[in-house]
Write an enzyme that holds these catalytic residues in place. Structure first.
Site, mmCIF file in Angstrom:
data_model
loop_
_atom_site.group_PDB
_atom_site.id
_atom_site.type_symbol
_atom_site.label_atom_id
_atom_site.label_comp_id
_atom_site.label_asym_id
_atom_site.label_seq_id
_atom_site.Cartn_x
_atom_site.Cartn_y
_atom_site.Cartn_z
ATOM 1 C CE1 TYR A 115 -23.468 7.356 14.328
ATOM 2 C CE2 TYR A 115 -24.025 5.154 13.539
ATOM 3 C CZ TYR A 115 -24.351 6.486 13.712
ATOM 4 O OH TYR A 115 -25.567 6.953 13.263
ATOM 5 N N GLY A 150 -36.124 13.928 10.841
ATOM 6 C CA GLY A 150 -36.814 13.637 12.088
ATOM 7 C C GLY A 150 -36.520 14.658 13.170
ATOM 8 C CG ASP A 151 -32.647 14.976 14.690
ATOM 9 O OD1 ASP A 151 -33.244 14.128 15.386
ATOM 10 O OD2 ASP A 151 -31.484 14.825 14.272
#
Length: 373
Positions: free
Chosen positions: A118, A265-266
């Site tokens: 990230y 999950g989204d």
């Protein structure tokens, strides 16, 4: 529980508003360590914007609210999310902070070989606050969808989340996906406590049993979190259990030929919210969540790709309200046609259903196959 809040005739009101950080995602061109991958394909990623994109793709009105840098990556992010039909007019552009980006390997996130790098520290999104965000645009939806990623970004982001989850008359239905990412809370000992606090302020909560504060069973999670009107505990390959008042509903997960174990999950949240907007029973909401998760698991990227978007049209030609989507329109989005047929299968047929790549374009054939023992 159905979506409540401002009426559909109010200016700027949409079915769902999703607030959170979105980033430019770089997906590897082949399996292997990040050090060994020679090139990457550019995409978009962000838990909340993923939900908005999926909902818009199947015909709901959706708005994504966030902050992005006034840079090329920010341009791509806003344009790509807008291309799904998502309203991006409330996105703020920051000339002083960059758009976040991340790189990941192609492997399953559950394995030790999976890597994610990230680059989001000091990003434009981390500067979101009560002072610099359009709270009217954020609250102008039947549903406001949030996640536990946002409060981990900065103290200002946490203050914003506390403001949005405060119980006040007239607020939209607040949906909260716990999305506990331990890596984001490094150096913070109270991350789990913060997420539990925010979840208690929501009306609808999604939480995986692997992130549910070490409580174990769905019943234990409900005992610790009695405030939300509806709690959904996701149990991975086992299924999901919903607590709605005193009612408990469990629906087993589908058998899926997984292409990439990301974005499920989204997608589950988007499927459940879509069915909520249509006023479907809790059992059907869970099934729609599983079906949309299957759409994400059978594609290589982070974002579920349902069938082509078709505007929902009522018999008089007007766009329906959230409640009206459950009615008998003259022409309905193809996703609803496919998913409704599969969600209506009896338990035995649902248990036989197996979905692989391309199933969203072949749902009618899949339905016929599972109806035949």
């Amino acid at each position: 529980m159905t979506a409540t809040g401002p009426t559909s005739t109010a200016p700027g009101v949409v079915d769902v508003v999703a607030l959170g950080e979105s980033m430019v995602t770089f997906l590897p061109s082949r399996p292997g360590r990040l050090a060994d991958v020679p090139s990457f394909d550019r995409g978009i990623g962000g838990a909340e914007s993923n939900v908005a994109c999926v909902l818009a793709a199947v015909g709901h009105s959706a708005r994504w609210v966030g902050r992005a840098g006034a840079d090329g990556f920010g341009d791509h992010l806003v344009e790509a999310i807008g291309a799904y039909g998502v309203d991006v007019s409330a996105v703020r552009r920051d000339p002083d902070r960059p758009t976040g980006v991340y790189f990941r390997t192609a492997g399953d996130r559950a394995t030790d070989a999976h890597e994610v790098a990230y680059y989001r520290a000091g990003s434009a999104a981390s500067a979101m606050s009560v002072r610099n965000m359009d709270l009217d645009a954020i609250r102008a939806g039947r549903v406001l969808h949030l996640s536990g990623i946002t409060p981990a970004l900065s103290a200002d982001c946490l203050d914003l989340m506390r403001e949005l989850t405060a119980r006040r008359p007239g607020r939209p239905l607040v949906s909260f996906d716990v999305n506990h990412r331990p890596g984001l809370w490094r150096g913070e000992s109270d991350g789990s406590r913060v997420l539990l606090e925010l979840a208690r302020g929501a009306d609808l909560v999604f939480v995986g049993d692997d992130e549910a504060w070490g409580l174990g069973s769905p019943e234990a999670v409900r005992a610790a979190l009695p405030e939300p009107e509806l709690l959904v505990v996701k149990q991975g390959a086992t299924g999901a259990t919903a607590f709605h008042g005193t009612e408990v509903t469990s629906v087993p997960a589908l058998t899926v030929d997984v292409v990439a174990a990301v974005g499920a999950g989204d997608a589950f949240a988007a499927g459940f919210l879509s069915a909520t907007l249509r006023g479907l029973p809790v059992r059907e909401r869970l099934r729609h969540g599983h079906l949309m998760a299957a759409a994400a698991l059978t594609v290589p990227g982070d974002l579920a790709v349902p069938p082509a978007r078709h505007p929902a049209v009522t018999p008089d030609g007007a766009s329906p309200s959230a409640e009206g989507l459950g009615g008998p329109p003259a022409r309905r989005p193809s996703w609803f046609d496919h998913a409704d047929r599969l969600a209506a299968l009896d338990d035995a047929a649902w248990g036989r259903l197996r979905l692989g790549p391309g199933w969203t374009q072949a749902a009618e054939r899949a339905e016929e196959e599972v109806r035949t023992p």
